[in-house]
Scaffold this motif. Structure first.
Motif, short mmCIF file in Angstrom:
data_model
loop_
_atom_site.label_atom_id
_atom_site.label_comp_id
_atom_site.label_asym_id
_atom_site.label_seq_id
_atom_site.Cartn_x
_atom_site.Cartn_y
_atom_site.Cartn_z
N ARG A 152 73.33 -28.05 65.14
CA ARG A 152 73.91 -28.26 66.31
C ARG A 152 75.30 -29.47 65.67
O ARG A 152 74.94 -30.25 65.01
CB ARG A 152 73.21 -29.29 67.26
N VAL A 153 76.31 -28.82 66.29
CA VAL A 153 77.61 -29.59 65.58
C VAL A 153 78.18 -30.34 66.85
O VAL A 153 78.45 -29.89 67.81
CB VAL A 153 78.65 -28.73 65.23
N HIS A 154 78.26 -31.60 66.58
CA HIS A 154 79.12 -32.62 67.72
C HIS A 154 80.47 -32.80 67.02
O HIS A 154 80.72 -33.07 66.10
CB HIS A 154 78.42 -34.05 67.51
N LEU A 155 81.27 -32.47 67.81
CA LEU A 155 82.77 -32.57 67.69
C LEU A 155 83.48 -32.83 68.78
O LEU A 155 83.29 -32.80 69.99
CB LEU A 155 83.23 -30.99 67.21
N ARG A 166 82.23 -30.87 54.20
CA ARG A 166 83.58 -30.43 54.18
C ARG A 166 84.20 -30.06 55.71
O ARG A 166 85.35 -30.59 56.05
CB ARG A 166 83.94 -29.36 53.48
N VAL A 167 83.48 -29.24 56.58
CA VAL A 167 83.99 -29.03 57.78
C VAL A 167 83.94 -30.14 58.63
O VAL A 167 84.91 -30.41 59.53
CB VAL A 167 82.93 -27.91 58.38
N VAL A 199 81.62 -37.69 65.52
CA VAL A 199 81.40 -36.10 65.02
C VAL A 199 80.34 -35.88 63.99
O VAL A 199 80.16 -37.06 63.15
CB VAL A 199 82.90 -36.11 64.14
N GLY A 200 79.64 -35.12 64.06
CA GLY A 200 78.68 -34.82 63.02
C GLY A 200 77.69 -33.52 63.28
O GLY A 200 78.31 -32.69 63.95
N ALA A 201 76.54 -33.47 62.69
CA ALA A 201 75.81 -32.19 62.70
C ALA A 201 74.22 -32.59 62.97
O ALA A 201 74.02 -33.61 62.00
CB ALA A 201 76.04 -31.16 61.97
N GLU A 202 73.53 -32.01 63.34
CA GLU A 202 72.00 -32.10 63.59
C GLU A 202 71.60 -30.76 62.98
O GLU A 202 71.85 -29.74 63.51
CB GLU A 202 71.39 -32.31 64.82
N LEU A 206 86.80 -32.05 60.57
CA LEU A 206 86.78 -32.34 62.21
C LEU A 206 86.84 -33.91 62.59
O LEU A 206 87.10 -34.19 63.55
CB LEU A 206 85.35 -32.05 62.71
N GLY A 207 87.19 -34.59 61.42
CA GLY A 207 87.46 -36.37 61.80
C GLY A 207 86.33 -37.36 61.24
O GLY A 207 86.38 -38.27 61.45
N ALA A 208 84.98 -36.60 60.49
CA ALA A 208 84.15 -37.43 60.08
C ALA A 208 84.57 -38.18 58.62
O ALA A 208 83.96 -39.26 58.34
CB ALA A 208 82.82 -36.93 59.88
N GLY A 209 85.78 -37.74 58.07
CA GLY A 209 86.04 -38.33 56.78
C GLY A 209 87.78 -38.61 56.79
O GLY A 209 88.15 -38.36 57.73
#
Length: 487
Positions: A441-444, A401-402, A421-424, A406-409
């Motif tokens: 680790r959040v990519h934004l 959801r976050v 945008v994503g997360a590891e 942030l723009g991934a959906g």
């Protein structure tokens, strides 16, 4: 009337609409009824009535020819979501959607080789990116028609479109060329292929009707009916981040898919897989492409590899290309370890619009080199473990959801995405953590995570006092067609 296709009770084996074996002798056929207008059809379903095969064909035709207004489409989808459809209605809807466009035809010699897999949607689910080329490397023909993200779940097409140049729209002639030269393709619904589903799919995403069992069943199987497959395996997910949270509801969907598939002459098996944690350790379009390539290097997260090999093994066995599921799984695993799946993926990328040089660099480069070749977010933020403990769960739903925010959906149909945008996940379920250890680790592209976003992400990490443990496989159960037995 056939038994309802609603959560809570097993779906019976379907009987095709009009089969005389169920009701004994019948009188002379009725004269064709006048076609109902859309408001009348919506009212009928809204009030709990049953739509005839002709009613359903009329609605689907109106969707495709543009005579159905957006408000009418949304109203019908909501009526179906609230009132459900019985098995015969679902079969009729699937058939009407499948027939809304061109049917795919392949050489007869391919029949046993034609297989496909489809997922109901998950967080971090990049299985299709790996499995299609792995099956092609096993000698299969995989004409995969995929979808975009629905709600908080990512879409296979969106992930592939994060690779510069990748083109998801391919004509039937182009698809046949891909199957001849590569063995697989991953495409979207064009105006020629299942156009009704393309329209309804986007409408479901923005009308809170994603979780309708008959709409899910018809959407999935309509795309598969036109492929003229030998076998299909469905990955039906359950858990907090799945369309259906409970295992019982997911099993009901799985049985509906298997049953409706049988009614349409399609050999379908359905795997139940857990979706409380993200699949793998990367979530987000380009990050998932990178992780899929890592899996095709014979490396990567064990849960992703396990699901790819088990689903592929079931497909090879179901289509008669392996003696057992275990033998099929071993063959799929070998394509990952020997690089043949990665080779098929590279050829598929090049034939679907990616510059051949870029495709080669992506598939032969190191993880660091791949990261430089794909769209990246502007900045990264790391979250730290708030206390000591063992990772009991990383809740996929708040994480997704976050990232969506942030723009991934998408929040509305046709909205553009931010592919970087994503997360590891920097930890694994079962791992022991010390306070202050980076775990995410959040990519934004935003300037920074907001307070509520950071709070929601920290809430996704569930720690416990138990000893470190090995996380279970997400694969739980395989539901087979009525005439088959587990091997």
């Amino acid at each position: 009337m056939a038994a309802p296709v609603t959560p809570g009770s097993p779906a019976p084996i379907p009987v095709a609409p009009g089969d005389l074996s169920r009701g004994g002798p019948r009188g002379p056929p009725d004269l064709p009824a006048e076609p109902k207008q859309l408001p009348e059809l919506i009212r009928l379903k809204r009030d709990g009535g049953r739509l005839s095969e002709g009613d359903i064909r009329g609605f689907v035709s109106a969707v495709v020819d543009g005579s159905a207004q957006g408000a009418q489409i949304g109203a019908m989808l909501m009526a179906i979501r609230l009132r459900g459809m019985d098995l015969e209605e679902t079969v009729a809807l699937t058939q009407a959607m499948a027939k809304s466009g061109q049917q795919l035809e392949w050489p007869k010699a391919w029949h046993q080789q034609l297989v496909d897999k489809h997922s109901t949607g998950g967080v971090g689910d990049k299985v299709s990116l790996v499995l299609a080329p792995a099956l092609a490397a096993c000698g299969c023909k995989v004409p995969m028609i995929s979808g975009r993200g629905l709600g908080h779940t990512g879409g296979t097409l969106d992930k592939l479109e994060s690779i510069p140049g990748f083109t998801v729209i391919q004509s039937p002639e182009q698809m046949q060329g891909l199957l001849e030269q590569v063995g697989c393709c991953i495409v979207g619904q064009s105006k020629k292929l299942v156009p009704a589903d393309g329209i309804l799919y986007e409408a479901r995403d923005v009308t809170a009707t994603v979780d309708s069992l008959p709409l899910i069943t018809a959407s999935i199987l309509s795309k598969k009916v036109v492929e003229n497959l030998s076998a299909l395996v469905m990955d039906v997910k359950f858990g907090e981040a799945a369309v259906f949270p409970s295992q019982a509801e997911a099993r009901e969907l799985a049985r509906a898919l298997v049953g409706v598939g049988a009614g349409l002459g399609l050999r379908v098996a359905a795997a139940l897989t857990a979706m409380d944690n993200p699949l793998g350790r990367s979530v987000g379009h380009t990050l998932e492409v990178e992780e899929a390539l890592l899996c095709m290097d014979g490396e990567g997260p064990p849960d992703l590899r396990d699901l790819v090999t088990k689903l592929g093994g079931a497909l090879l066995w179901l289509s008669g290309q392996a003696e057992t599921q275990a033998e099929g799984a071993a063959r799929v695993a070998a394509t990952l370890d020997h690089g043949s799946a990665r080779g098929c993926f590279e050829r598929m990328l090049a034939m679907q619009g990616v510059d051949p040089g870029l495709a080669r660099e992506l598939c032969s480069g190191t993880p660091a080199q791949r990261h430089q070749l794909l769209p990246r977010a502007q900045r990264q933020e790391e979250l730290l473990a708030p206390e000591d403990g063992t990772v009991e769960q990383v809740r996929a739903l708040p994480l997704a959801r976050v990232l969506h925010e942030l723009g991934a959906g998408r929040s509305r149909a046709g909205e553009s995405l931010q592919p970087g945008v994503g997360a590891e996940l920097l930890v694994s379920v079962g791992q022991r953590l010390r306070r202050g250890t980076p775990w995410l680790r959040v990519h934004l592209d935003a300037p920074a995570l907001s307070g509520p976003q950071r709070c929601a992400l920290q809430g996704a990490l569930v720690l416990s006092d138990r000893a470190p443990f090995t996380a279970p496989s997400p694969f739980v159960e395989l539901i087979l067609p009525p005439t088959d037995t587990q091997q």
